[in-house]
Design an enzyme around this catalytic site. Structure first.
Site, PDB file in Angstrom:
ATOM      1  N   ASN A   7       0.853  -1.187   0.000  1.00  9.50           N
ATOM      2  CA  ASN A   7       0.000   0.000   0.000  1.00  9.50           C
ATOM      3  C   ASN A   7       0.890   1.237   0.000  1.00  9.50           C
ATOM      4  O   ASN A   7       1.700   1.432   0.914  1.00  9.50           O
ATOM      5  CB  ASN A   7      -0.901  -0.019   1.242  1.00  9.50           C
ATOM      6  CG  ASN A   7      -1.928   1.101   1.241  1.00  9.50           C
ATOM      7  OD1 ASN A   7      -1.626   2.227   0.883  1.00  9.50           O
ATOM      8  ND2 ASN A   7      -3.143   0.798   1.664  1.00  9.50           N
ATOM      9  N   ARG A  18       4.451  18.603   0.787  1.00  7.15           N
ATOM     10  CA  ARG A  18       5.224  19.701   0.217  1.00  7.15           C
ATOM     11  C   ARG A  18       4.758  20.114  -1.178  1.00  7.15           C
ATOM     12  O   ARG A  18       5.263  21.085  -1.742  1.00  7.15           O
ATOM     13  CB  ARG A  18       6.710  19.304   0.139  1.00  7.15           C
ATOM     14  CG  ARG A  18       7.433  19.309   1.460  1.00  7.15           C
ATOM     15  CD  ARG A  18       7.689  20.701   1.993  1.00  7.15           C
ATOM     16  NE  ARG A  18       8.604  21.444   1.139  1.00  7.15           N
ATOM     17  CZ  ARG A  18       9.915  21.457   1.285  1.00  7.15           C
ATOM     18  NH1 ARG A  18      10.485  20.739   2.243  1.00  7.15           N
ATOM     19  NH2 ARG A  18      10.679  22.166   0.479  1.00  7.15           N
ATOM     20  N   HIS A  43      -5.637   3.476  -1.605  1.00  3.60           N
ATOM     21  CA  HIS A  43      -6.916   3.732  -0.935  1.00  3.60           C
ATOM     22  C   HIS A  43      -7.248   5.217  -1.090  1.00  3.60           C
ATOM     23  O   HIS A  43      -6.992   6.025  -0.192  1.00  3.60           O
ATOM     24  CB  HIS A  43      -6.827   3.345   0.543  1.00  3.60           C
ATOM     25  CG  HIS A  43      -8.137   3.357   1.264  1.00  3.60           C
ATOM     26  ND1 HIS A  43      -8.451   2.439   2.241  1.00  3.60           N
ATOM     27  CD2 HIS A  43      -9.216   4.159   1.161  1.00  3.60           C
ATOM     28  CE1 HIS A  43      -9.656   2.691   2.711  1.00  3.60           C
ATOM     29  NE2 HIS A  43     -10.134   3.741   2.068  1.00  3.60           N
ATOM     30  N   ARG A  45      -9.259   8.553  -0.952  1.00  2.00           N
ATOM     31  CA  ARG A  45     -10.385   9.082  -0.185  1.00  2.00           C
ATOM     32  C   ARG A  45     -10.892  10.360  -0.864  1.00  2.00           C
ATOM     33  O   ARG A  45     -10.167  10.993  -1.619  1.00  2.00           O
ATOM     34  CB  ARG A  45      -9.962   9.331   1.261  1.00  2.00           C
ATOM     35  CG  ARG A  45      -9.775   8.017   2.045  1.00  2.00           C
ATOM     36  CD  ARG A  45      -9.401   8.285   3.497  1.00  2.00           C
ATOM     37  NE  ARG A  45      -9.561   7.081   4.318  1.00  2.00           N
ATOM     38  CZ  ARG A  45      -8.630   6.131   4.454  1.00  2.00           C
ATOM     39  NH1 ARG A  45      -7.485   6.246   3.808  1.00  2.00           N
ATOM     40  NH2 ARG A  45      -8.853   5.083   5.226  1.00  2.00           N
ATOM     41  N   HIS A  50      -4.102  11.769   0.538  1.00  2.00           N
ATOM     42  CA  HIS A  50      -2.888  11.014   0.184  1.00  2.00           C
ATOM     43  C   HIS A  50      -2.997  10.609  -1.282  1.00  2.00           C
ATOM     44  O   HIS A  50      -2.667  11.414  -2.147  1.00  2.00           O
ATOM     45  CB  HIS A  50      -2.630   9.843   1.139  1.00  2.00           C
ATOM     46  CG  HIS A  50      -3.844   9.157   1.673  1.00  2.00           C
ATOM     47  ND1 HIS A  50      -4.751   8.495   0.870  1.00  2.00           N
ATOM     48  CD2 HIS A  50      -4.288   9.028   2.947  1.00  2.00           C
ATOM     49  CE1 HIS A  50      -5.704   7.983   1.628  1.00  2.00           C
ATOM     50  NE2 HIS A  50      -5.467   8.285   2.881  1.00  2.00           N
ATOM     51  N   GLU A  70      -8.811   0.147  -2.713  1.00  2.00           N
ATOM     52  CA  GLU A  70      -9.657   0.059  -1.526  1.00  2.00           C
ATOM     53  C   GLU A  70     -10.478   1.333  -1.389  1.00  2.00           C
ATOM     54  O   GLU A  70     -10.033   2.416  -1.780  1.00  2.00           O
ATOM     55  CB  GLU A  70      -8.807  -0.075  -0.258  1.00  2.00           C
ATOM     56  CG  GLU A  70      -7.891  -1.267  -0.209  1.00  2.00           C
ATOM     57  CD  GLU A  70      -7.056  -1.285   1.059  1.00  2.00           C
ATOM     58  OE1 GLU A  70      -6.538  -2.361   1.385  1.00  2.00           O
ATOM     59  OE2 GLU A  70      -6.921  -0.224   1.715  1.00  2.00           O
ATOM     60  N   THR A 100      -7.908   6.588   9.412  1.00  2.00           N
ATOM     61  CA  THR A 100      -7.638   5.305   8.769  1.00  2.00           C
ATOM     62  C   THR A 100      -8.818   4.386   9.040  1.00  2.00           C
ATOM     63  O   THR A 100      -9.667   4.685   9.885  1.00  2.00           O
ATOM     64  CB  THR A 100      -6.327   4.689   9.292  1.00  2.00           C
ATOM     65  OG1 THR A 100      -6.010   3.527   8.531  1.00  2.00           O
ATOM     66  CG2 THR A 100      -6.440   4.323  10.766  1.00  2.00           C
ATOM     67  N   HIS A 190      -4.042  -4.390   7.783  1.00  2.00           N
ATOM     68  CA  HIS A 190      -4.105  -3.294   8.746  1.00  2.00           C
ATOM     69  C   HIS A 190      -3.203  -3.601   9.932  1.00  2.00           C
ATOM     70  O   HIS A 190      -3.465  -4.501  10.722  1.00  2.00           O
ATOM     71  CB  HIS A 190      -5.515  -2.989   9.245  1.00  2.00           C
ATOM     72  CG  HIS A 190      -5.658  -1.551   9.674  1.00  2.00           C
ATOM     73  ND1 HIS A 190      -6.068  -0.553   8.813  1.00  2.00           N
ATOM     74  CD2 HIS A 190      -5.406  -0.941  10.842  1.00  2.00           C
ATOM     75  CE1 HIS A 190      -6.075   0.608   9.444  1.00  2.00           C
ATOM     76  NE2 HIS A 190      -5.670   0.391  10.681  1.00  2.00           N
ATOM     77  N   ASP A 191      -2.112  -2.849  10.024  1.00  6.72           N
ATOM     78  CA  ASP A 191      -1.137  -2.933  11.109  1.00  6.72           C
ATOM     79  C   ASP A 191      -0.347  -4.238  11.140  1.00  6.72           C
ATOM     80  O   ASP A 191       0.288  -4.551  12.155  1.00  6.72           O
ATOM     81  CB  ASP A 191      -1.795  -2.681  12.473  1.00  6.72           C
ATOM     82  CG  ASP A 191      -2.126  -1.210  12.681  1.00  6.72           C
ATOM     83  OD1 ASP A 191      -1.701  -0.379  11.851  1.00  6.72           O
ATOM     84  OD2 ASP A 191      -2.814  -0.879  13.666  1.00  6.72           O
ATOM     85  N   GLY A 213       0.959  -1.302   4.324  1.00  8.60           N
ATOM     86  CA  GLY A 213       1.426   0.013   3.925  1.00  8.60           C
ATOM     87  C   GLY A 213       2.217   0.727   5.001  1.00  8.60           C
ATOM     88  O   GLY A 213       3.417   0.920   4.894  1.00  8.60           O
TER      89      GLY A 213
END
Length: 237
Positions: A7, A18, A43, A45, A50, A70, A100, A190-191, A213
């Site tokens: 990810n 920046r 992913h 949004r 991001h 996702e 998240t 996830h994690d 990710g």
């Protein structure tokens, strides 16, 4: 073999801090594949904090392995996925203001909606996965919705791993066994990290894919992307 999908959202977060194009998200996607990743995950949004929608369009033609998108299937997301036609779409019930993802779908309560969404994507030839908590009922519900796979939300496993890894993995084994019983493919994400990934894979070796990710990109700051991906692939052996 369990595939590693990288990810790259966090790379886009750094770029967006920046402006400009440093780091180059497209180059990182190419490099991750060159270094051994079997897929790229994004992913997007609605606020594009991001990964941007245009990033998704730009990444698609340069991907040589699997592309996983996702997100919450709001109208703009659905239109993007149908335009880009990735290998896989993962349906995640995140709100527009969530930092998240923090929970899976209730596939019983939202069965009618998810069934319609799965049909839309599958009619376009896109493999469809539903993000669920490690609950066999939610897995069975995903099957009833017409999904091809489920992705288990692994944050509870990651947070419980340092204290009692056997207890932490137990509900995930039950959910994974249910996925196998009903004929669903199995993803996880996830994690997951170098600390906890190998044990997870040892206990649930029939996992088709892990999407990682945050931890992976953090590790790459110290070890470099090539070495980091090598170590994650080793953890999946």
């Amino acid at each position: 073999m369990t595939k590693l999908s990288v990810n790259i959202n966090k790379v886009a977060t750094l770029r967006n801090a920046r402006g400009g194009n440093n780091p180059n998200v497209l180059q990182v996607a190419r490099d991750a594949e060159m270094f051994g990743a079997q897929g790229i995950t994004v992913h997007p949004r609605p606020d594009e904090r991001h990964i941007r929608y245009q990033d998704v369009r730009d990444i698609r033609p340069i991907i040589t392995t699997e592309f996983n998108i996702e997100g919450n299937p709001i109208d703009s997301f659905t239109a993007l996925v149908l335009e880009v036609l990735p290998t896989q779409v993962t349906l995640v019930p995140d709100g527009h203001d969530q930092i998240t993802s923090n929970h899976g779908w209730d596939t019983l309560e939202h069965r009618a909606f998810l069934t319609d969404v799965c049909r839309t994507f599958k009619d376009a030839g896109i493999r469809t996965s539903i993000f669920v908590d490690p609950d066999p009922r939610m897995v069975e519900g995903a099957k009833a919705c017409g999904a091809d796979r489920v992705e288990l939300y692994t944050e509870p496993y990651a947070s419980g791993y340092p204290k009692n890894r056997e207890a932490a993995i137990a509900p995930f084994i039950a959910a994974a066994e249910e996925a196998r019983r009903v004929g669903l493919g199995l993803n996880a994400g996830h994690d997951l990290s170098l600390e906890n990934l190998h044990y997870y894979h040892q206990q649930i070796p029939w996992t088709d894919e892990v999407s990682i990710g945050h931890a992976l990109i953090c590790d790459a700051l110290y070890m470099g992307l090539r070495e980091t991906i090598k170590q994650y692939l080793t953890a999946l052996k």
